[in-house]
Design a protein around this motif. Structure first.
Motif, PDB file in Angstrom:
ATOM      1  N   SER A 253      -8.235  18.403  -4.544  1.00 19.47           N
ATOM      2  CA  SER A 253      -8.680  17.423  -3.552  1.00 19.47           C
ATOM      3  C   SER A 253      -7.872  16.141  -3.669  1.00 19.47           C
ATOM      4  CB  SER A 253     -10.167  17.112  -3.753  1.00 19.47           C
ATOM      5  OG  SER A 253     -10.944  18.286  -3.696  1.00 19.47           O
ATOM      6  N   VAL A 254      -7.589  15.745  -4.908  1.00 22.65           N
ATOM      7  CA  VAL A 254      -6.844  14.518  -5.188  1.00 22.65           C
ATOM      8  C   VAL A 254      -6.033  14.743  -6.462  1.00 22.65           C
ATOM      9  CG1 VAL A 254      -6.995  12.040  -5.715  1.00 22.65           C
ATOM     10  CG2 VAL A 254      -8.678  13.086  -4.192  1.00 22.65           C
ATOM     11  N   LEU A 255      -4.806  14.255  -6.480  1.00 17.92           N
ATOM     12  CA  LEU A 255      -4.057  14.149  -7.732  1.00 17.92           C
ATOM     13  C   LEU A 255      -4.266  12.735  -8.264  1.00 17.92           C
ATOM     14  CD1 LEU A 255      -1.694  15.436  -9.637  1.00 17.92           C
ATOM     15  CD2 LEU A 255      -0.368  13.636  -8.550  1.00 17.92           C
ATOM     16  N   ALA A 256      -4.549  12.606  -9.556  1.00 20.02           N
ATOM     17  CA  ALA A 256      -4.736  11.293 -10.169  1.00 20.02           C
ATOM     18  C   ALA A 256      -3.691  11.061 -11.249  1.00 20.02           C
ATOM     19  CB  ALA A 256      -6.138  11.179 -10.768  1.00 20.02           C
ATOM     20  N   LEU A 257      -3.119   9.864 -11.254  1.00 21.96           N
ATOM     21  CA  LEU A 257      -2.141   9.472 -12.279  1.00 21.96           C
ATOM     22  C   LEU A 257      -2.385   7.998 -12.617  1.00 21.96           C
ATOM     23  CD1 LEU A 257       0.341  10.471 -13.915  1.00 21.96           C
ATOM     24  CD2 LEU A 257       1.763   9.469 -12.133  1.00 21.96           C
ATOM     25  N   PRO A 258      -3.436   7.721 -13.399  1.00 25.08           N
ATOM     26  CA  PRO A 258      -3.814   6.337 -13.689  1.00 25.08           C
ATOM     27  C   PRO A 258      -3.144   5.782 -14.945  1.00 25.08           C
ATOM     28  CG  PRO A 258      -5.489   7.788 -14.532  1.00 25.08           C
ATOM     29  CD  PRO A 258      -4.417   8.675 -13.948  1.00 25.08           C
ATOM     30  N   SER A 259      -1.886   6.122 -15.177  1.00 30.78           N
ATOM     31  CA  SER A 259      -1.201   5.734 -16.407  1.00 30.78           C
ATOM     32  C   SER A 259      -0.882   4.248 -16.428  1.00 30.78           C
ATOM     33  CB  SER A 259       0.084   6.546 -16.572  1.00 30.78           C
ATOM     34  OG  SER A 259       0.877   6.471 -15.411  1.00 30.78           O
ATOM     35  N   GLY A 303     -11.298   1.141 -13.645  1.00 27.74           N
ATOM     36  CA  GLY A 303     -12.011   2.393 -13.477  1.00 27.74           C
ATOM     37  C   GLY A 303     -12.849   2.442 -12.213  1.00 27.74           C
ATOM     38  N   ALA A 304     -13.496   1.339 -11.892  1.00 31.25           N
ATOM     39  CA  ALA A 304     -14.338   1.316 -10.689  1.00 31.25           C
ATOM     40  C   ALA A 304     -13.485   1.506  -9.435  1.00 31.25           C
ATOM     41  CB  ALA A 304     -15.101  -0.008 -10.616  1.00 31.25           C
ATOM     42  N   GLY A 305     -12.326   0.852  -9.401  1.00 31.43           N
ATOM     43  CA  GLY A 305     -11.432   1.010  -8.258  1.00 31.43           C
ATOM     44  C   GLY A 305     -10.896   2.428  -8.144  1.00 31.43           C
ATOM     45  N   GLN A 306     -10.585   3.041  -9.286  1.00 32.51           N
ATOM     46  CA  GLN A 306     -10.109   4.423  -9.279  1.00 32.51           C
ATOM     47  C   GLN A 306     -11.190   5.361  -8.758  1.00 32.51           C
ATOM     48  OE1 GLN A 306      -8.971   5.053 -13.339  1.00 32.51           O
ATOM     49  NE2 GLN A 306      -7.408   3.457 -13.282  1.00 32.51           N
ATOM     50  N   ARG A 307     -12.419   5.159  -9.207  1.00 33.91           N
ATOM     51  CA  ARG A 307     -13.525   6.012  -8.756  1.00 33.91           C
ATOM     52  C   ARG A 307     -13.709   5.907  -7.243  1.00 33.91           C
ATOM     53  NH1 ARG A 307     -18.721   7.756 -11.300  1.00 33.91           N
ATOM     54  NH2 ARG A 307     -20.188   8.173  -9.605  1.00 33.91           N
ATOM     55  N   ARG A 308     -13.697   4.676  -6.717  1.00 32.89           N
ATOM     56  CA  ARG A 308     -13.875   4.500  -5.271  1.00 32.89           C
ATOM     57  C   ARG A 308     -12.751   5.202  -4.497  1.00 32.89           C
ATOM     58  NH1 ARG A 308     -15.347  -0.772  -6.901  1.00 32.89           N
ATOM     59  NH2 ARG A 308     -13.215  -1.509  -6.508  1.00 32.89           N
ATOM     60  N   ALA A 309     -11.518   5.039  -4.980  1.00 31.07           N
ATOM     61  CA  ALA A 309     -10.376   5.613  -4.267  1.00 31.07           C
ATOM     62  C   ALA A 309     -10.409   7.136  -4.307  1.00 31.07           C
ATOM     63  CB  ALA A 309      -9.072   5.090  -4.868  1.00 31.07           C
ATOM     64  N   VAL A 310     -10.697   7.711  -5.479  1.00 34.48           N
ATOM     65  CA  VAL A 310     -10.747   9.166  -5.606  1.00 34.48           C
ATOM     66  C   VAL A 310     -11.854   9.740  -4.735  1.00 34.48           C
ATOM     67  CG1 VAL A 310     -11.297  11.062  -7.183  1.00 34.48           C
ATOM     68  CG2 VAL A 310      -9.689   9.286  -7.891  1.00 34.48           C
ATOM     69  N   ALA A 312     -13.318   8.464  -2.113  1.00 34.27           N
ATOM     70  CA  ALA A 312     -13.050   8.277  -0.689  1.00 34.27           C
ATOM     71  C   ALA A 312     -12.087   9.336  -0.162  1.00 34.27           C
ATOM     72  CB  ALA A 312     -12.478   6.884  -0.443  1.00 34.27           C
ATOM     73  N   LEU A 313     -11.039   9.633  -0.918  1.00 34.12           N
ATOM     74  CA  LEU A 313     -10.068  10.638  -0.479  1.00 34.12           C
ATOM     75  C   LEU A 313     -10.639  12.050  -0.559  1.00 34.12           C
ATOM     76  CD1 LEU A 313      -6.826   9.184  -2.107  1.00 34.12           C
ATOM     77  CD2 LEU A 313      -7.334   9.335   0.340  1.00 34.12           C
ATOM     78  N   ALA A 314     -11.490  12.303  -1.547  1.00 27.58           N
ATOM     79  CA  ALA A 314     -12.111  13.627  -1.664  1.00 27.58           C
ATOM     80  C   ALA A 314     -13.129  13.856  -0.550  1.00 27.58           C
ATOM     81  CB  ALA A 314     -12.775  13.776  -3.026  1.00 27.58           C
ATOM     82  N   ASP A 315     -13.853  12.805  -0.168  1.00 29.17           N
ATOM     83  CA  ASP A 315     -14.873  12.937   0.875  1.00 29.17           C
ATOM     84  C   ASP A 315     -14.265  13.034   2.271  1.00 29.17           C
ATOM     85  OD1 ASP A 315     -16.841  12.819  -1.039  1.00 29.17           O
ATOM     86  OD2 ASP A 315     -17.241  10.671  -0.763  1.00 29.17           O
ATOM     87  N   ALA A 316     -13.132  12.366   2.488  1.00 30.20           N
ATOM     88  CA  ALA A 316     -12.486  12.367   3.809  1.00 30.20           C
ATOM     89  C   ALA A 316     -11.000  12.627   3.629  1.00 30.20           C
ATOM     90  CB  ALA A 316     -12.740  11.041   4.525  1.00 30.20           C
ATOM     91  N   PRO A 317     -10.625  13.866   3.325  1.00 32.60           N
ATOM     92  CA  PRO A 317      -9.214  14.156   3.042  1.00 32.60           C
ATOM     93  C   PRO A 317      -8.327  13.950   4.262  1.00 32.60           C
ATOM     94  CG  PRO A 317     -10.512  16.187   3.179  1.00 32.60           C
ATOM     95  CD  PRO A 317     -11.485  15.062   3.197  1.00 32.60           C
ATOM     96  N   PRO A 318      -7.147  13.376   4.081  1.00 29.11           N
ATOM     97  CA  PRO A 318      -6.219  13.196   5.201  1.00 29.11           C
ATOM     98  C   PRO A 318      -5.612  14.524   5.636  1.00 29.11           C
ATOM     99  CG  PRO A 318      -5.195  12.510   3.151  1.00 29.11           C
ATOM    100  CD  PRO A 318      -6.622  12.836   2.820  1.00 29.11           C
ATOM    101  N   GLU A 319      -5.079  14.547   6.815  1.00 32.44           N
ATOM    102  CA  GLU A 319      -4.472  15.764   7.358  1.00 32.44           C
ATOM    103  C   GLU A 319      -3.238  16.114   6.539  1.00 32.44           C
ATOM    104  OE1 GLU A 319      -2.425  18.587   9.503  1.00 32.44           O
ATOM    105  OE2 GLU A 319      -1.626  16.559   9.503  1.00 32.44           O
TER     106      GLU A 319
END
Length: 357
Positions: A253-259, A303-310, A312-319
């Protein structure tokens, strides 16, 4: 035209983005067929057997880990050097000033017997006749942090292997048994990559996290902490050309790279090529205009910003086609042709003259 490519000796003792970049660059340049460009023989240099003087040009990857000695040796042999320094965008004018001050202090305290890594990287940048930055942020870091003339810097991205653009998630779904949404993290398992930070940030969000990558011996405890966290699944190392890796990108659903920092991470480019949105660190050289619908860049410790972003993208994936289009220009044939033109440009110049814009 014989081109030698090399980096520090221990490079291929593990697997990561730089190793893939070096291999893919060599392969793409050797496949290149362009009537406007000379045929090139591009190979990985074995410094224990091959003499740098036998090459027309040397391309060095990374400005750290003692690679300034490679640049010095090539220059002594009269061979022009192209350098891909892979420097973090955190190098700004203030950071460069502090590093130069520290280098002078270290020199004076040790009767100039100690040199900082900053000084070594700067030496490599100064001696190279052409410098390739992976993006504008890295170019700005080279200019501001290391005081290198912009005239000899070119901005060229990493390439993306074609099979990622055609990836399908079916193979991964079949092998893993995962049917629902999940977050994918690809890369070395380490505190610097911050997998544990994101896993904790996503606690209770209902999104399993799949890890692909290996952990060095010093990071085995970190890996165990991850594996003891609910919702985490580790697949170990998956080879870059394994169809399972491309399928994992496409299935996620999302790739995450929070390095804590990246230059131009291949994992991000490959995920986007597969049509999967990305949440990544904001300490990066990656710039994709108009990519906000599929690429969110957040502070590594937010962490809070990462959670919101992940979420949001998982709930409404772009085309997916729109996501792929973001990196359509990053194909290896295009990138290899641009690198080859840099080589030709450099070799056409009189000795001792750096490239100019």
């Amino acid at each position: 035209m014989r081109i030698g490519i090399l980096s520090y000796p221990m490079l291929f003792q593990r697997e990561g983005g730089l190793q893939i970049q070096v291999r893919e660059t060599i392969a793409a340049l050797n496949r290149l067929r362009d009537e406007a460009l000379p045929r090139m023989r591009v190979e990985l240099v074995d410094p224990n057997r091959d003499r740098l003087a036998s090459y027309d040009l040397i391309h060095v990857f990374s400005a750290i880990n003692g690679n300034h000695r490679i640049v010095e040796s090539a220059c002594d042999a009269g061979v022009p050097v192209v350098l891909s320094p892979l420097l973090s965008p955190v190098w700004n004018r203030a950071a460069g000033w502090r590093a130069r001050l520290a280098d002078r202090l270290a020199g004076r305290l040790t009767d100039w017997n100690v040199q900082t890594s900053y000084a070594q990287s700067k030496r490599a940048l100064q001696l190279a006749r052409l410098v390739i930055a992976l993006g504008r942020p890295e170019r700005d870091a080279i200019r501001a942090g290391f005081l290198i003339d912009e005239a000899k810097i070119r901005v060229l991205p990493n390439g993306i292997s074609p099979h990622f653009f055609h990836a399908d998630g079916a193979l991964f779904r079949h092998r893993s048994g995962l049917a629902g949404p999940f977050v994918l993290m690809v890369g070395a398992i380490s505190p610097y990559k911050n997998q544990l930070g994101l896993v904790r940030a996503l606690a209770g969000a209902g999104l399993p996290v799949v890890l692909i990558g290996s952990a060095q011996r010093a990071d085995q405890g970190y890996l165990q902490s991850l594996l003891h966290t609910p919702g985490v699944r580790w697949l170990g190392q998956v080879e870059h050309d394994d169809p399972l890796l491309a399928s994992a990108y496409a299935a996620a659903s999302v790739l995450a790279l929070p390095s804590q920092g990246e230059v131009l991470p291949l994992t991000v480019l490959e995920a986007l090529a597969s049509g999967t949105p990305v949440v990544m660190t904001d300490q990066s050289a990656l710039e994709l205009p108009g990519a906000g619908f599929a690429l969110r860049q957040i502070g590594w410790n937010d962490g809070a910003g990462q959670r919101r972003a992940v979420c949001a993208l998982a709930d409404a994936p772009p085309e997916r086609a729109a996501v792929r289009a973001l990196v359509a220009e990053y194909s290896w044939p295009r990138v290899a042709a641009a690198i080859a033109r840099c080589y030709v440009e450099l070799l056409a110049l009189p000795e001792g003259v750096d490239c100019a814009v």
